[in-house]
Design a protein around this motif. Structure first.
Motif, mmCIF file in Angstrom:
data_model
loop_
_atom_site.group_PDB
_atom_site.id
_atom_site.type_symbol
_atom_site.label_atom_id
_atom_site.label_comp_id
_atom_site.label_asym_id
_atom_site.label_seq_id
_atom_site.Cartn_x
_atom_site.Cartn_y
_atom_site.Cartn_z
ATOM 1 N N MET A 39 0.978 -1.238 0.205
ATOM 2 C CA MET A 39 -0.026 0.087 0.009
ATOM 3 C C MET A 39 0.844 1.230 0.057
ATOM 4 S SD MET A 39 -2.994 0.912 2.881
ATOM 5 C CE MET A 39 -4.317 1.225 1.851
ATOM 6 N N PRO A 40 0.431 2.225 -0.931
ATOM 7 C CA PRO A 40 1.434 3.626 -0.931
ATOM 8 C C PRO A 40 1.145 4.464 0.260
ATOM 9 C CG PRO A 40 -0.496 3.535 -2.421
ATOM 10 C CD PRO A 40 -0.475 2.214 -1.774
ATOM 11 N N LEU A 41 2.295 5.362 0.375
ATOM 12 C CA LEU A 41 2.075 5.941 1.504
ATOM 13 C C LEU A 41 1.156 7.122 1.217
ATOM 14 C CD1 LEU A 41 5.936 6.252 3.056
ATOM 15 C CD2 LEU A 41 3.980 5.087 4.050
ATOM 16 N N ALA A 42 0.559 7.750 2.109
ATOM 17 C CA ALA A 42 -0.451 8.832 1.953
ATOM 18 C C ALA A 42 0.748 10.318 1.873
ATOM 19 C CB ALA A 42 -1.454 9.066 3.028
ATOM 20 N N HIS A 43 0.725 11.203 0.776
ATOM 21 C CA HIS A 43 1.294 12.166 0.774
ATOM 22 C C HIS A 43 0.515 13.192 0.707
ATOM 23 C CE1 HIS A 43 5.354 9.889 -0.139
ATOM 24 N NE2 HIS A 43 4.643 9.463 -1.222
ATOM 25 N N ASN A 44 0.938 14.545 1.240
ATOM 26 C CA ASN A 44 -0.065 15.614 1.252
ATOM 27 C C ASN A 44 0.087 16.123 -0.109
ATOM 28 O OD1 ASN A 44 2.624 17.087 0.867
ATOM 29 N ND2 ASN A 44 2.239 18.169 2.944
ATOM 30 N N LEU A 45 -0.814 17.102 -0.581
ATOM 31 C CA LEU A 45 -1.022 17.580 -1.849
ATOM 32 C C LEU A 45 0.277 18.385 -2.413
ATOM 33 C CD1 LEU A 45 -3.065 18.011 -4.191
ATOM 34 C CD2 LEU A 45 -3.837 20.174 -3.104
ATOM 35 N N ASN A 46 0.911 19.009 -1.481
ATOM 36 C CA ASN A 46 2.022 19.597 -1.996
ATOM 37 C C ASN A 46 3.153 18.703 -2.455
ATOM 38 O OD1 ASN A 46 0.980 22.212 -1.325
ATOM 39 N ND2 ASN A 46 1.979 22.163 0.710
ATOM 40 N N LYS A 47 3.347 17.653 -1.788
ATOM 41 C CA LYS A 47 4.411 16.845 -1.993
ATOM 42 C C LYS A 47 4.032 15.885 -3.374
ATOM 43 C CE LYS A 47 7.283 13.446 0.368
ATOM 44 N NZ LYS A 47 7.668 12.803 1.407
ATOM 45 N N VAL A 48 2.798 15.725 -3.541
ATOM 46 C CA VAL A 48 2.505 14.870 -4.927
ATOM 47 C C VAL A 48 2.606 15.942 -6.031
ATOM 48 C CG1 VAL A 48 0.339 14.107 -5.898
ATOM 49 C CG2 VAL A 48 0.738 13.450 -3.544
ATOM 50 N N THR A 49 2.162 17.239 -5.916
ATOM 51 C CA THR A 49 2.253 17.893 -7.139
ATOM 52 C C THR A 49 3.727 18.350 -7.199
ATOM 53 O OG1 THR A 49 1.966 19.935 -5.460
ATOM 54 C CG2 THR A 49 0.078 19.226 -6.916
ATOM 55 N N LYS A 50 4.466 18.365 -6.373
ATOM 56 C CA LYS A 50 6.183 18.552 -6.543
ATOM 57 C C LYS A 50 6.610 17.409 -7.580
ATOM 58 C CE LYS A 50 10.272 19.133 -4.056
ATOM 59 N NZ LYS A 50 11.069 18.955 -2.717
ATOM 60 N N ASN A 51 6.205 16.365 -6.886
ATOM 61 C CA ASN A 51 6.814 14.937 -7.755
ATOM 62 C C ASN A 51 6.201 15.248 -9.158
ATOM 63 O OD1 ASN A 51 8.159 14.193 -5.514
ATOM 64 N ND2 ASN A 51 6.577 12.857 -4.737
ATOM 65 N N ILE A 71 -5.749 11.207 -18.322
ATOM 66 C CA ILE A 71 -6.975 11.310 -17.260
ATOM 67 C C ILE A 71 -7.084 9.971 -16.513
ATOM 68 C CG2 ILE A 71 -9.474 11.272 -17.160
ATOM 69 C CD1 ILE A 71 -9.431 13.425 -19.603
ATOM 70 N N LYS A 72 -6.756 8.839 -17.362
ATOM 71 C CA LYS A 72 -6.811 7.545 -16.847
ATOM 72 C C LYS A 72 -5.604 7.027 -16.259
ATOM 73 C CE LYS A 72 -10.770 6.190 -19.553
ATOM 74 N NZ LYS A 72 -11.329 5.048 -20.510
ATOM 75 N N GLY A 73 -4.281 7.942 -16.301
ATOM 76 C CA GLY A 73 -3.183 7.412 -15.615
ATOM 77 C C GLY A 73 -2.878 7.595 -14.443
ATOM 78 N N ARG A 74 -2.242 6.809 -13.671
ATOM 79 C CA ARG A 74 -1.684 6.548 -12.444
ATOM 80 C C ARG A 74 -1.478 7.892 -11.740
ATOM 81 N NH1 ARG A 74 3.251 5.822 -9.685
ATOM 82 N NH2 ARG A 74 4.099 5.982 -11.889
ATOM 83 N N LYS A 75 -0.697 8.652 -12.238
ATOM 84 C CA LYS A 75 -0.248 10.239 -11.764
ATOM 85 C C LYS A 75 -1.588 11.100 -11.373
ATOM 86 C CE LYS A 75 4.185 9.788 -12.264
ATOM 87 N NZ LYS A 75 5.248 9.860 -11.083
ATOM 88 N N PHE A 76 -2.618 10.853 -12.599
ATOM 89 C CA PHE A 76 -3.876 11.846 -12.278
ATOM 90 C C PHE A 76 -4.649 11.177 -11.146
ATOM 91 C CE2 PHE A 76 -8.432 12.346 -13.192
ATOM 92 C CZ PHE A 76 -8.287 13.737 -13.301
ATOM 93 N N LYS A 77 -4.760 9.897 -11.097
ATOM 94 C CA LYS A 77 -5.401 9.187 -9.686
ATOM 95 C C LYS A 77 -4.923 9.726 -8.740
ATOM 96 C CE LYS A 77 -7.336 5.615 -12.496
ATOM 97 N NZ LYS A 77 -7.453 4.287 -13.164
ATOM 98 N N GLN A 78 -3.361 9.711 -8.675
ATOM 99 C CA GLN A 78 -2.927 10.073 -7.344
ATOM 100 C C GLN A 78 -2.846 11.546 -6.993
ATOM 101 O OE1 GLN A 78 1.543 9.780 -8.078
ATOM 102 N NE2 GLN A 78 1.909 9.354 -6.186
ATOM 103 N N LEU A 79 -2.979 12.459 -7.876
ATOM 104 C CA LEU A 79 -3.237 13.761 -7.854
ATOM 105 C C LEU A 79 -4.654 13.657 -7.053
ATOM 106 C CD1 LEU A 79 -2.248 16.694 -7.898
ATOM 107 C CD2 LEU A 79 -3.203 16.500 -10.408
ATOM 108 N N ASN A 80 -5.623 13.141 -7.833
ATOM 109 C CA ASN A 80 -6.928 13.305 -7.472
ATOM 110 C C ASN A 80 -6.916 12.998 -5.896
ATOM 111 O OD1 ASN A 80 -9.671 14.044 -7.839
ATOM 112 N ND2 ASN A 80 -10.034 11.878 -8.461
ATOM 113 N N ARG A 81 -6.430 11.786 -5.572
ATOM 114 C CA ARG A 81 -6.547 11.299 -4.216
ATOM 115 C C ARG A 81 -6.128 12.181 -3.099
ATOM 116 N NH1 ARG A 81 -4.676 6.421 -6.408
ATOM 117 N NH2 ARG A 81 -2.723 6.644 -5.425
#
Length: 176
Positions: free
Chosen positions: A1-13, A23-33
């Motif tokens: 299970m992946p670690l929960a990151h805050n929004l700033n960290k996800v957008t930075k990555n 839209i159906k990609g893994r990165k988009f889903k990660q950003l949405n979560r």
């Protein structure tokens, strides 16, 4: 299970990667979560701050009432009178709103909120209001010098006072 990151960290990555996000990609889903998680945390934080500020209203009211009085401690009846005075402020506001109400018109939002607030405060008083224990002289002196922050309330002793209460609860000390 992946670690929960805050929004700033996800957008930075995500900004490090080149190209657009599908839209159906893994990165988009990660950003949405991460966005949903961030909104949820902000909502919880606002609810917590609002709850604490509502609890501090009566503490502020009691502080203003006892600030200039010479009493070292207060009886249960005096504490009940202070709580009643606190509720009476909203009762008076409700009466004023009812006087302004015109016949044949729907009840205003302000009047609805005030009536619900008064009803809630009376219910809390029936079940027990959490107030500083101003029967204790040390709490009285701390309350008089209180700066109004939530962190400074940790030095107060709190007690629950209800309308039908006859005496303060006794604290039995266990001996071994």
């Amino acid at each position: 299970m992946p670690l929960a990151h805050n929004l700033n960290k996800v957008t930075k990555n995500l900004s490090k990667s080149t190209g657009s996000i599908h839209i159906k990609g893994r990165k988009f889903k990660q950003l949405n979560r991460a966005t949903v998680r961030d909104k949820k945390l902000q909502k919880q934080k606002l609810n917590s701050i609002e709850k604490k500020s509502n609890e501090l209203l009566i503490v502020t009211f009691i502080q203003n009432k006892i600030k200039d009085e010479p009493n070292e401690s207060y009886s249960l009846e005096e504490i009940k009178d202070l709580i009643n005075d606190f509720i009476n402020i909203d009762r008076e506001r409700l009466k004023d709103a009812e006087k302004e109400h015109r016949k044949g018109r729907p009840i205003s939002t302000k009047q609805k909120l005030l009536s619900e607030k008064v009803k809630h405060e009376e219910h809390v008083f029936e079940t027990g209001y959490k107030v500083p224990d101003i029967s204790d002289p040390e709490t009285v002196t701390r309350l008089r010098s209180w700066n109004g922050t939530t962190g400074a309330t940790t030095g107060f002793k709190f007690t629950h006072v209800s309308k039908s209460q006859k005496s303060f609860p006794t604290k039995e000390v266990e001996m071994r």
